[in-house]
Design a protein around this motif. Structure first.
Motif, short mmCIF file in Angstrom:
data_model
loop_
_atom_site.label_atom_id
_atom_site.label_comp_id
_atom_site.label_asym_id
_atom_site.label_seq_id
_atom_site.Cartn_x
_atom_site.Cartn_y
_atom_site.Cartn_z
N LYS A 100 18.52 93.93 -26.42
CA LYS A 100 18.37 92.71 -25.62
C LYS A 100 17.08 91.99 -25.96
CE LYS A 100 21.15 94.29 -21.74
NZ LYS A 100 21.17 94.75 -20.35
N LYS A 101 16.00 92.76 -26.11
CA LYS A 101 14.73 92.13 -26.48
C LYS A 101 14.80 91.53 -27.88
CE LYS A 101 11.60 94.81 -23.57
NZ LYS A 101 10.46 95.73 -23.53
N SER A 148 16.93 88.40 -27.73
CA SER A 148 16.17 87.39 -27.01
C SER A 148 15.09 86.79 -27.92
CB SER A 148 15.53 87.99 -25.76
OG SER A 148 14.69 87.05 -25.14
N LEU A 207 16.75 84.59 -30.52
CA LEU A 207 17.15 83.30 -29.95
C LEU A 207 15.94 82.41 -29.76
CD1 LEU A 207 19.34 81.51 -28.69
CD2 LEU A 207 18.87 82.64 -26.51
N GLN A 208 14.86 82.98 -29.28
CA GLN A 208 13.64 82.20 -29.09
C GLN A 208 13.11 81.69 -30.43
OE1 GLN A 208 10.48 84.36 -27.20
NE2 GLN A 208 9.28 82.53 -26.80
#
Length: 93
Positions: free
Chosen positions: A38-39, A42, A45-46
């Protein structure tokens, strides 16, 4: 020689442990439900959003640079025109 062989065996054992940990991390990235995955997603995506924002800002910067160059040319032309009109006004006085 024995000491070197012992050190080699120790390093090979440590290398195997590290490879196992690496495999576990790779497996955790494949499973989208893990905290690490997930990190990672994330952060990915960032990163993509920041790259898009950077591209947009670079394009805007280029547009402003062109606009600034046009304004500088207009300023120079207006200064020359002002000088001409000032000298004509002095002549007519």
């Amino acid at each position: 020689v024995a000491a070197l062989q012992e050190e080699k065996n120790s390093l090979m054992s440590e290398n195997e442990i590290m490879n196992d940990k690496l495999e576990q991390l790779d497996d955790s990235l494949d499973d989208p439900n893990t905290v690490v995955a997930k990190k990672y997603f994330s952060a990915q995506l960032q990163l993509e959003q920041l790259q898009e924002e950077n591209f947009r800002l670079e394009a805007a910067k280029d547009d402003y640079r062109v606009h600034c160059e046009d304004l500088e040319k207009q300023l120079i032309e207006l200064q020359h025109r002002n000088n001409e009109l000032t000298s004509l006004a002095e002549e007519s006085r």
